[in-house]
Design a protein around this motif. Sequence first.
Motif, PDB file in Angstrom:
ATOM      1  N   ASN A  48      -5.860  -2.170   0.524  1.00  0.00           N
ATOM      2  CA  ASN A  48      -4.980  -1.139   1.082  1.00  0.00           C
ATOM      3  C   ASN A  48      -3.811  -1.765   1.832  1.00  0.00           C
ATOM      4  OD1 ASN A  48      -6.629   0.835   0.003  1.00  0.00           O
ATOM      5  ND2 ASN A  48      -7.552   1.420   1.936  1.00  0.00           N
ATOM      6  N   LYS A  49      -4.085  -2.807   2.595  1.00  0.00           N
ATOM      7  CA  LYS A  49      -3.017  -3.493   3.342  1.00  0.00           C
ATOM      8  C   LYS A  49      -2.021  -4.139   2.389  1.00  0.00           C
ATOM      9  CE  LYS A  49      -5.507  -4.355   7.565  1.00  0.00           C
ATOM     10  NZ  LYS A  49      -5.970  -5.266   8.569  1.00  0.00           N
ATOM     11  N   LEU A  50      -2.524  -4.788   1.350  1.00  0.00           N
ATOM     12  CA  LEU A  50      -1.640  -5.425   0.374  1.00  0.00           C
ATOM     13  C   LEU A  50      -0.734  -4.398  -0.294  1.00  0.00           C
ATOM     14  CD1 LEU A  50      -0.707  -7.806  -1.423  1.00  0.00           C
ATOM     15  CD2 LEU A  50      -2.635  -7.266  -2.940  1.00  0.00           C
ATOM     16  N   LEU A  51      -1.322  -3.318  -0.772  1.00  0.00           N
ATOM     17  CA  LEU A  51      -0.536  -2.285  -1.455  1.00  0.00           C
ATOM     18  C   LEU A  51       0.469  -1.635  -0.511  1.00  0.00           C
ATOM     19  CD1 LEU A  51      -3.373  -0.704  -3.607  1.00  0.00           C
ATOM     20  CD2 LEU A  51      -1.455  -2.079  -4.442  1.00  0.00           C
ATOM     21  N   ALA A  52       0.047  -1.345   0.698  1.00  0.00           N
ATOM     22  CA  ALA A  52       0.958  -0.745   1.675  1.00  0.00           C
ATOM     23  C   ALA A  52       2.147  -1.678   1.928  1.00  0.00           C
ATOM     24  CB  ALA A  52       0.221  -0.444   2.974  1.00  0.00           C
ATOM     25  N   TYR A  53       1.862  -2.961   2.034  1.00  0.00           N
ATOM     26  CA  TYR A  53       2.924  -3.935   2.305  1.00  0.00           C
ATOM     27  C   TYR A  53       3.907  -4.051   1.132  1.00  0.00           C
ATOM     28  CZ  TYR A  53       5.299  -8.310   3.243  1.00  0.00           C
ATOM     29  OH  TYR A  53       6.261  -9.256   3.453  1.00  0.00           O
ATOM     30  N   VAL A  54       3.398  -4.284  -0.067  1.00  0.00           N
ATOM     31  CA  VAL A  54       4.302  -4.521  -1.200  1.00  0.00           C
ATOM     32  C   VAL A  54       5.044  -3.267  -1.637  1.00  0.00           C
ATOM     33  CG1 VAL A  54       2.997  -6.516  -2.036  1.00  0.00           C
ATOM     34  CG2 VAL A  54       2.570  -4.272  -3.030  1.00  0.00           C
ATOM     35  N   LEU A  55       4.457  -2.096  -1.371  1.00  0.00           N
ATOM     36  CA  LEU A  55       5.110  -0.844  -1.767  1.00  0.00           C
ATOM     37  C   LEU A  55       5.878  -0.182  -0.634  1.00  0.00           C
ATOM     38  CD1 LEU A  55       2.228   0.598  -3.969  1.00  0.00           C
ATOM     39  CD2 LEU A  55       4.371  -0.445  -4.753  1.00  0.00           C
ATOM     40  N   ASP A  56       5.791  -0.764   0.562  1.00  0.00           N
ATOM     41  CA  ASP A  56       6.480  -0.253   1.744  1.00  0.00           C
ATOM     42  C   ASP A  56       6.091   1.205   2.030  1.00  0.00           C
ATOM     43  OD1 ASP A  56       8.126  -0.518   3.972  1.00  0.00           O
ATOM     44  OD2 ASP A  56       9.912   0.164   2.892  1.00  0.00           O
ATOM     45  N   VAL A  57       4.780   1.435   2.044  1.00  0.00           N
ATOM     46  CA  VAL A  57       4.223   2.741   2.405  1.00  0.00           C
ATOM     47  C   VAL A  57       3.146   2.499   3.459  1.00  0.00           C
ATOM     48  CG1 VAL A  57       4.688   3.787   0.151  1.00  0.00           C
ATOM     49  CG2 VAL A  57       2.468   2.711   0.560  1.00  0.00           C
ATOM     50  N   SER A  58       2.641   3.564   4.038  1.00  0.00           N
ATOM     51  CA  SER A  58       1.583   3.411   5.038  1.00  0.00           C
ATOM     52  C   SER A  58       0.228   3.216   4.357  1.00  0.00           C
ATOM     53  CB  SER A  58       1.529   4.642   5.941  1.00  0.00           C
ATOM     54  OG  SER A  58       1.004   5.740   5.231  1.00  0.00           O
ATOM     55  N   GLU A  59      -0.695   2.632   5.103  1.00  0.00           N
ATOM     56  CA  GLU A  59      -2.054   2.484   4.580  1.00  0.00           C
ATOM     57  C   GLU A  59      -2.687   3.853   4.347  1.00  0.00           C
ATOM     58  OE1 GLU A  59      -4.625  -0.562   6.349  1.00  0.00           O
ATOM     59  OE2 GLU A  59      -2.815  -1.480   7.184  1.00  0.00           O
ATOM     60  N   LYS A  60      -2.326   4.832   5.170  1.00  0.00           N
ATOM     61  CA  LYS A  60      -2.852   6.197   4.960  1.00  0.00           C
ATOM     62  C   LYS A  60      -2.392   6.754   3.613  1.00  0.00           C
ATOM     63  CE  LYS A  60      -3.898   7.795   9.530  1.00  0.00           C
ATOM     64  NZ  LYS A  60      -5.315   8.044   9.407  1.00  0.00           N
ATOM     65  N   THR A  61      -1.172   6.433   3.236  1.00  0.00           N
ATOM     66  CA  THR A  61      -0.675   6.871   1.929  1.00  0.00           C
ATOM     67  C   THR A  61      -1.520   6.256   0.823  1.00  0.00           C
ATOM     68  OG1 THR A  61       1.582   7.172   2.728  1.00  0.00           O
ATOM     69  CG2 THR A  61       1.312   6.823   0.356  1.00  0.00           C
ATOM     70  N   VAL A  62      -1.776   4.966   0.930  1.00  0.00           N
ATOM     71  CA  VAL A  62      -2.594   4.281  -0.076  1.00  0.00           C
ATOM     72  C   VAL A  62      -3.995   4.887  -0.110  1.00  0.00           C
ATOM     73  CG1 VAL A  62      -3.607   2.079  -0.772  1.00  0.00           C
ATOM     74  CG2 VAL A  62      -1.263   2.142   0.107  1.00  0.00           C
ATOM     75  N   GLU A  63      -4.571   5.148   1.046  1.00  0.00           N
ATOM     76  CA  GLU A  63      -5.912   5.738   1.123  1.00  0.00           C
ATOM     77  C   GLU A  63      -5.947   7.119   0.460  1.00  0.00           C
ATOM     78  OE1 GLU A  63      -6.923   5.712   5.274  1.00  0.00           O
ATOM     79  OE2 GLU A  63      -6.939   3.525   5.345  1.00  0.00           O
ATOM     80  N   SER A  64      -4.846   7.838   0.542  1.00  0.00           N
ATOM     81  CA  SER A  64      -4.800   9.195  -0.031  1.00  0.00           C
ATOM     82  C   SER A  64      -4.857   9.192  -1.562  1.00  0.00           C
ATOM     83  CB  SER A  64      -3.546   9.934   0.445  1.00  0.00           C
ATOM     84  OG  SER A  64      -2.391   9.447  -0.214  1.00  0.00           O
ATOM     85  N   TRP A  65      -4.668   8.047  -2.184  1.00  0.00           N
ATOM     86  CA  TRP A  65      -4.697   7.959  -3.636  1.00  0.00           C
ATOM     87  C   TRP A  65      -6.109   7.996  -4.207  1.00  0.00           C
ATOM     88  CZ3 TRP A  65      -0.828   3.329  -3.666  1.00  0.00           C
ATOM     89  CH2 TRP A  65       0.448   3.807  -3.330  1.00  0.00           C
TER      90      TRP A  65
END
Length: 100
Positions: free
Chosen positions: A41-58
Amino acid sequence: MSKIAVLNLLFANPKTLNPEKFCEKYAKKQKSEWGYRANWNKLLAYVLDVSEKTVESWGPDFENCPEKYQKRLAEIDALKIAEAILKKHGLSQEFLDALD
């Protein structure tokens, strides 16, 4: 096939890359390791410039990840592949600038 032709193929038609596949390739932790989910989640949030909550919502398997982010992950993957090719062959930015 020349190195430049390979690079052109990588960027000609960006496809999509599932977040899980991206993380399997680039994350420090693998799916079998404890804490992998937070790491991914941290990796995806970082490379996509979104919040970890956004990644978790997927969702747990990133099944609700929008296509625009999957395209971005494919672009990042292509850049990483191109970087490895250039490094392997000892090519530098000066070489690329000389192609203009």
